[in-house]
Write an enzyme that holds these catalytic residues in place. Sequence first.
Site, PDB file in Angstrom:
ATOM      1  CG  ASP A  11      -2.110   1.217   1.286  1.00 43.95           C
ATOM      2  OD1 ASP A  11      -2.199   1.712   0.243  1.00 43.95           O
ATOM      3  OD2 ASP A  11      -2.147   2.034   2.225  1.00 43.95           O
ATOM      4  CB  SER A  12       0.182   4.895  -0.440  1.00 45.05           C
ATOM      5  OG  SER A  12      -0.951   4.890   0.660  1.00 45.05           O
ATOM      6  CB  CYS A  74      -3.484   0.015  -2.367  1.00 41.22           C
ATOM      7  SG  CYS A  74      -3.550   1.704  -2.786  1.00 41.22           S
ATOM      8  CB  THR A  76      -5.442   3.984  -5.152  1.00 37.19           C
ATOM      9  OG1 THR A  76      -5.995   4.752  -3.863  1.00 37.19           O
ATOM     10  CG2 THR A  76      -4.899   5.000  -6.310  1.00 37.19           C
ATOM     11  CD  GLU A 153       0.420   6.653   6.067  1.00 35.36           C
ATOM     12  OE1 GLU A 153       1.333   6.998   6.679  1.00 35.36           O
ATOM     13  OE2 GLU A 153      -0.347   5.993   5.721  1.00 35.36           O
ATOM     14  CB  CYS A 185      -9.171   4.459   0.838  1.00 31.14           C
ATOM     15  SG  CYS A 185      -7.725   4.844   1.444  1.00 31.14           S
ATOM     16  CG  HIS A 187      -4.576   5.010   4.656  1.00 34.01           C
ATOM     17  ND1 HIS A 187      -4.268   4.556   3.375  1.00 34.01           N
ATOM     18  CD2 HIS A 187      -3.727   5.390   5.158  1.00 34.01           C
ATOM     19  CE1 HIS A 187      -3.055   4.558   3.370  1.00 34.01           C
ATOM     20  NE2 HIS A 187      -2.557   5.541   4.408  1.00 34.01           N
TER      21      HIS A 187
HETATM   22  N1  DGL Z   1      -4.574   3.076   1.292  1.00 30.43           N
HETATM   23  C1  DGL Z   1      -4.868   3.183  -0.298  1.00 30.43           C
HETATM   24  C2  DGL Z   1      -5.984   3.125  -0.857  1.00 30.43           C
HETATM   25  O1  DGL Z   1      -6.732   2.374  -0.313  1.00 30.43           O
HETATM   26  C3  DGL Z   1      -3.728   4.648  -0.674  1.00 30.43           C
HETATM   27  C4  DGL Z   1      -4.453   5.799  -0.144  1.00 30.43           C
HETATM   28  C5  DGL Z   1      -3.659   7.067  -0.460  1.00 30.43           C
HETATM   29  O2  DGL Z   1      -2.384   6.756  -0.506  1.00 30.43           O
HETATM   30  O3  DGL Z   1      -4.233   7.943  -1.137  1.00 30.43           O
HETATM   31  O4  DGL Z   1      -6.514   3.583  -1.918  1.00 30.43           O
END
Ligand code: DGL
Length: 267
Positions: A11-12, A74, A76, A153, A185, A187
Amino acid sequence: MSDNRAIGVFDSGVGGLTVVRALLQRLPKEKIIYFGDTAHIPYGNKSREQLFQYAQAIISFLLEQDVKAIVVACGTHSSVTLPILQSQITIPILGVVKPGARAAVRCSQKQKIGVMATRATIESQAYVKEIKAINPAAEVYQTACTRLVPLIESGQLDGAETRRAVEDYTSPLLKEGIDTLIMGCTHYPFLAPVIKDCTGADICLLDPAAETSEELYRIMLERQIFSQREDLSQHEFYVSGNDQSFYQVGRKLLGNIIQQVEPVPMD
Ligand code: DGL
């Protein structure tokens, strides 16, 4: 047959740890090698080209670690790059969008489903397509929640600013009469208590992680690639940028499963 190699997850940043939590519940004998691309966070405002470039680098890294499967933890990347990545590698690779859509359709009585996600995910229409592929009559309402990832974050999982942002993003969806809300997402499950406060208990608040773990379990069963490890050695966590905040925020969710975070520059 068995396969003691690790499962790669990326993931990011800390978001994919919400998927790791579910994977460890479903597949407790498996070892995880996690990559958080903290040098490039947030992914939600990146172009397709940038996302492809990041995904290729991370996948090469995970393949060098000899993983047996990859979970794109992730929303995205699951929306934008996964369909291409799937045609490029030979080990199983799966994302969170298809499982999330499937679970939402199952959960929703009225088939009125809300999606909170990053801008890139919303623009890709991936959730809309996957939900409508299952039930063309389902109604899907989406909101791009650009303020949430930076708050998470930086460890702001509660507090006035976070609550205000969640309220701003959920209220238009609630006005549409949704009965199910996908945290699209990875997160966002960090904010599940705050989101639940804003939506009320009657809304089915959906974290795609459990269904994603179930899908990986099925794939591993089919291929007979479960680990038979007796000594459950440490999981490994790597980041491309800031490792300190990853360590601190990550441990809020996973506790001492995160022992150490190793920086791996990617550029
Ligand atoms: N956690 C990621 C997602 O599910 C990336 C979120 C991000 O870095 O903008 O999209």
